[in-house]
Write a protein that holds these residues in place. Structure first.
Motif, short mmCIF file in Angstrom:
data_model
loop_
_atom_site.label_atom_id
_atom_site.label_comp_id
_atom_site.label_asym_id
_atom_site.label_seq_id
_atom_site.Cartn_x
_atom_site.Cartn_y
_atom_site.Cartn_z
N SER A 1 0.90 -1.16 -0.10
CA SER A 1 0.24 -0.09 0.10
C SER A 1 0.95 1.11 0.03
CB SER A 1 -1.12 0.02 1.23
OG SER A 1 -0.11 0.03 2.47
N ASP A 2 2.12 1.32 -0.38
CA ASP A 2 2.97 2.40 -0.32
C ASP A 2 2.47 3.35 -1.64
OD1 ASP A 2 4.74 1.22 1.47
OD2 ASP A 2 6.25 0.45 0.07
N CYS A 3 2.65 4.67 -1.02
CA CYS A 3 2.30 5.51 -2.07
C CYS A 3 3.22 6.62 -2.40
CB CYS A 3 1.19 6.52 -1.42
SG CYS A 3 -0.64 5.53 -1.21
N CYS A 4 3.17 7.28 -3.22
CA CYS A 4 4.38 8.29 -3.78
C CYS A 4 3.76 9.61 -3.74
CB CYS A 4 4.98 7.69 -5.10
SG CYS A 4 5.61 6.33 -5.35
N SER A 5 4.45 10.40 -3.33
CA SER A 5 3.86 12.09 -3.61
C SER A 5 4.55 12.68 -4.61
CB SER A 5 4.41 12.87 -2.38
OG SER A 5 5.79 12.85 -2.23
N LYS A 6 4.05 13.63 -5.17
CA LYS A 6 4.53 14.16 -6.43
C LYS A 6 5.93 14.43 -6.37
CE LYS A 6 2.90 17.44 -10.03
NZ LYS A 6 2.10 18.45 -10.34
N GLU A 7 6.38 14.89 -5.13
CA GLU A 7 7.62 15.18 -4.87
C GLU A 7 8.73 14.10 -5.14
OE1 GLU A 7 5.27 16.21 -2.79
OE2 GLU A 7 5.21 18.10 -3.72
N MET A 8 8.25 12.77 -4.78
CA MET A 8 9.08 11.62 -4.80
C MET A 8 9.33 11.05 -6.25
SD MET A 8 7.11 9.95 -1.76
CE MET A 8 8.24 8.27 -1.62
N LEU A 9 8.40 11.48 -7.13
CA LEU A 9 8.82 10.86 -8.48
C LEU A 9 9.82 11.41 -9.06
CD1 LEU A 9 4.98 11.51 -9.81
CD2 LEU A 9 6.09 9.55 -9.05
N THR A 10 10.70 10.50 -9.77
CA THR A 10 12.08 10.76 -10.32
C THR A 10 11.61 10.83 -11.69
OG1 THR A 10 14.21 9.92 -10.38
CG2 THR A 10 12.68 8.24 -10.57
N ARG A 11 12.38 11.69 -12.29
CA ARG A 11 12.36 11.88 -13.80
C ARG A 11 13.53 11.35 -14.44
NH1 ARG A 11 8.54 14.34 -16.01
NH2 ARG A 11 7.35 16.09 -15.43
N LYS A 12 14.48 10.67 -13.55
CA LYS A 12 15.83 10.07 -14.24
C LYS A 12 15.49 8.75 -14.52
CE LYS A 12 18.93 8.31 -11.42
NZ LYS A 12 20.23 8.18 -10.55
N LYS A 13 16.21 8.52 -15.86
CA LYS A 13 15.76 7.30 -16.61
C LYS A 13 16.47 6.22 -15.96
CE LYS A 13 16.41 4.55 -20.74
NZ LYS A 13 17.10 4.58 -22.27
N ILE A 14 16.13 4.98 -15.51
CA ILE A 14 16.67 3.88 -14.96
C ILE A 14 17.12 2.82 -16.13
CG2 ILE A 14 16.69 2.11 -13.10
CD1 ILE A 14 14.41 4.28 -12.06
N HIS A 15 18.36 2.47 -16.00
CA HIS A 15 18.74 1.31 -17.19
C HIS A 15 17.93 0.18 -16.58
CE1 HIS A 15 21.14 -1.31 -19.30
NE2 HIS A 15 21.46 -0.50 -20.08
N GLU A 16 17.45 -0.53 -17.62
CA GLU A 16 16.86 -1.67 -17.63
C GLU A 16 17.45 -2.98 -16.60
OE1 GLU A 16 15.79 -3.31 -21.29
OE2 GLU A 16 14.96 -1.40 -22.11
N SER A 17 18.84 -2.94 -16.88
CA SER A 17 19.45 -3.89 -15.99
C SER A 17 19.44 -3.93 -14.60
CB SER A 17 20.95 -3.94 -16.59
OG SER A 17 21.57 -2.86 -16.36
N MET A 18 19.09 -2.59 -14.21
CA MET A 18 18.91 -2.15 -12.91
C MET A 18 17.60 -2.61 -12.26
SD MET A 18 20.97 1.22 -12.60
CE MET A 18 21.32 1.07 -10.92
N ILE A 19 16.57 -2.77 -13.09
CA ILE A 19 15.27 -2.82 -12.44
C ILE A 19 14.91 -4.50 -12.27
CG2 ILE A 19 12.94 -2.87 -13.17
CD1 ILE A 19 13.61 -0.37 -15.16
N GLN A 20 14.69 -4.70 -11.00
CA GLN A 20 14.39 -6.07 -10.49
C GLN A 20 13.08 -6.33 -10.67
OE1 GLN A 20 16.84 -7.90 -9.21
NE2 GLN A 20 18.01 -6.35 -9.96
N GLY A 21 12.01 -5.37 -10.81
CA GLY A 21 10.62 -5.40 -10.87
C GLY A 21 9.93 -4.32 -10.65
#
Length: 99
Positions: free
Chosen positions: A30-50
């Motif tokens: 149930s974690d939520c993200c505030s607008k300030e928490m959103l990152t705009r930085k691209k994350i490389h696919e190899s770093m994404i676990q899910g």
């Protein structure tokens, strides 16, 4: 004197029990993200676990992208994330041209 110690001990135990009960009601789903928490930085696919979408009850629509060292909040409309999703879908679909 013994009565004061007993009351203090009882209050400490009640506080500890209440604190542990409060944590048990929290769900990582149930974690939520505030607008300030959103990152705009691209994350490389190899770093994404899910990834997982935040609850509809959250005030901002977001995706929690799981990395090796934690999670970050991403706007699901980010172009790089949409491209990542399309690539994931293509990898899940079987190749219908090969026989």
């Amino acid at each position: 004197m013994d009565m004061k110690i007993s009351i203090l001990l009882l209050l400490l135990l009640a506080a500890a029990w209440t604190g542990s009960q409060g944590k048990s009601f929290r769900s990582s789903k149930s974690d939520c993200c505030s607008k300030e928490m959103l990152t705009r930085k691209k994350i490389h696919e190899s770093m994404i676990q899910g990834y997982r979408y935040t609850s509809p009850s959250c005030t901002h629509k977001a995706v929690l992208v799981e990395l090796m060292k934690g999670s970050i909040c991403v706007d699901p409309e980010e172009k790089w994330f949409q491209k990542y999703l399309r690539k994931q879908e293509k990898q899940k679909k079987p190749n219908s041209t090969s026989m």
